[in-house]
Design an enzyme around this catalytic site. Structure first.
Site, mmCIF file in Angstrom:
data_model
loop_
_atom_site.group_PDB
_atom_site.id
_atom_site.type_symbol
_atom_site.label_atom_id
_atom_site.label_comp_id
_atom_site.label_asym_id
_atom_site.label_seq_id
_atom_site.Cartn_x
_atom_site.Cartn_y
_atom_site.Cartn_z
ATOM 1 N N CYS A 145 -7.906 7.058 -12.091
ATOM 2 C CA CYS A 145 -7.901 6.009 -12.729
ATOM 3 C C CYS A 145 -8.258 5.156 -13.150
ATOM 4 O O CYS A 145 -8.374 3.822 -13.126
ATOM 5 C CB CYS A 145 -6.777 5.372 -11.021
ATOM 6 S SG CYS A 145 -6.015 6.208 -10.768
ATOM 7 N N HIS A 270 -7.154 -3.382 -7.214
ATOM 8 C CA HIS A 270 -6.586 -1.853 -7.452
ATOM 9 C C HIS A 270 -4.899 -1.575 -7.141
ATOM 10 O O HIS A 270 -3.512 -1.867 -8.129
ATOM 11 C CB HIS A 270 -7.211 -0.651 -7.584
ATOM 12 C CG HIS A 270 -6.479 0.894 -8.205
ATOM 13 N ND1 HIS A 270 -6.671 0.573 -8.918
ATOM 14 C CD2 HIS A 270 -6.053 1.896 -7.007
ATOM 15 C CE1 HIS A 270 -6.284 1.874 -9.442
ATOM 16 N NE2 HIS A 270 -6.176 2.609 -8.851
ATOM 17 N N HIS A 305 2.240 1.694 -12.704
ATOM 18 C CA HIS A 305 0.765 2.201 -12.112
ATOM 19 C C HIS A 305 0.532 3.940 -14.009
ATOM 20 O O HIS A 305 0.698 4.156 -13.415
ATOM 21 C CB HIS A 305 0.821 3.264 -10.985
ATOM 22 C CG HIS A 305 -0.890 3.250 -10.377
ATOM 23 N ND1 HIS A 305 -1.883 2.878 -11.468
ATOM 24 C CD2 HIS A 305 -1.321 4.491 -9.867
ATOM 25 C CE1 HIS A 305 -3.248 4.089 -10.651
ATOM 26 N NE2 HIS A 305 -3.185 4.501 -9.757
#
Length: 376
Positions: A145, A270, A305
């Site tokens: 990520c 995040h 996400h």
């Protein structure tokens, strides 16, 4: 002497919109709009929310072109491409096609139904480079990520050190079943909505998107400067992050950028909405800022996400919100978790300029933090 790094152009496409203004509107208004995905797992049907944009693969060259200006020299343009699963989508499509045809594709040695003969994560980067007519060096970064965040950071390092004069950092994530089923099998996917830092948070909602940022050592009309950042590896656990290493990453980023913690005016977390990630990030932020926490937010409940693309997409979206004078709220956040000691914004807060911290953390301990300054 290290050169400054400016963000000359930015563009994106995702479920929230296909231009910065629309995406900023959605983030500031906290308007999540996920679709659904359905797949079979352990003999049963699973239905999960998903932020589907559609046509992201074909939209990426357009997004990249929108980020570039006419002054950039394509013959020297360097490409830094970040994705956690860009090749997986192509492989899944090839398998479905071969299965439907009842063949093994064109496998030279026969064998079982398996058309993926040479998995190649750099194929998407090569095709984009060709479409843009770029002839500088190109790199593919796959650090889960934090992939696109590291693409940004390493492009900045190359510019800063005089290795390249112009770079394009790109992040892309396309819908694929491996990611959906993988996060579901790890019990990290919520069946409702993501609620970062909320006491009742229970998982992520995935999404797809593409974003591009044009980096240059010449300011031109740039409104943002990438001051610096850091990429550190947390080797303590493959999936559960450590608050200490997150704090180390942020401290290293502050040192690289020459910025004190007290100068940070906003934090884009995040903020995945999982129990472990949010806890580690919250505790890591407290190690850095103590009780003087800047306005804190996560925009994943609006964008989804987007895994390897989030470092580019969320940078484009967050800066667009700040340019409007607003730090966006965290959609879905209602009740603070007393174990975290932090609470993200429930409503948009004013932004009066300064330095923003942007966090991106990935599986395998791939932590990245960036510091950006809005220019007068």
């Amino acid at each position: 002497m290290k050169r400054p790094v400016y963000l000359r152009g930015m563009a994106a496409a995702c479920a929230a919109g296909d231009d910065r203004a629309t995406i900023a509107d959605a983030c500031i208004a906290a308007l999540p709009a996920p679709a659904e995905v359905c797949f079979r797992s352990l003999g049963g049907d699973v239905v999960l929310p998903y932020f589907r944009a559609g046509g992201i693969g074909t939209a990426t060259p357009r997004v990249a072109e929108q980020a570039l200006d006419d002054a950039v020299r394509r013959d020297a343009l360097a490409l830094y491409f970040g994705s956690s699963s860009a090749g997986i989508t192509l492989h899944e499509r090839a398998y479905v096609a071969a299965l439907a045809a009842g063949s093994d594709g064109d496998a030279p040695h026969g064998g079982p139904l398996f058309p993926i003969h040479a998995p190649d994560q750099s194929r998407a980067a090569r095709e984009l480079r060709t479409a843009l007519g770029a002839r500088g060096p190109y790199y593919t970064l796959n650090t889960a990520c934090s992939s696109a965040a590291n693409a940004l950071l390493y492009a900045a390092f190359a510019l800063r050190d005089g290795l390249v004069d112009a770079a394009l950092a790109v992040g892309i994530e396309e819908e694929n079943r491996l990611s959906q089923q993988g996060f579901f099998s790890l019990m990290l996917a919520t069946r409702e909505r993501s609620r970062p830092f909320d006491v009742a948070r229970d998982g992520i909602v995935l999404g797809e998107g593409a974003a591009a940022l044009h980096l240059s050592a010449d300011r031109g009309g740039a409104r943002w400067q990438l001051l610096g950042g850091a990429s550190l590896c947390d080797a303590s656990h493959p999936t559960n992050p450590s608050a200490e290493r997150i704090a180390d990453t942020i401290h290293a980023a502050l040192d690289d950028a020459g910025v004190a913690a007290a100068e940070v005016s906003a934090v884009k977390a995040h903020g995945t909405g999982t129990r472990a990630n949010d806890q580690a990030e919250a505790l890591g932020l407290r190690r850095v800022f103590g009780d003087a926490m800047p306005p804190l937010t996560s925009i994943k409940p609006v964008l989804g996400h987007t895994l390897g693309a989030c470092g580019a997409l969320e940078t484009v979206a967050f800066t667009a919100c700040l340019e409007r004078g607003r730090v966006p709220p965290t959609a879905g956040f209602a009740d603070a978790d007393p174990e975290l000691g932090v609470a993200p914004l429930r409503a948009a807060a004013p932004w009066r300029g300064g330095v923003a911290l942007l966090n991106y953390f990935g599986f395998g301990g791939n932590n990245c933090a960036l510091l950006l300054r809005e220019l007068a």
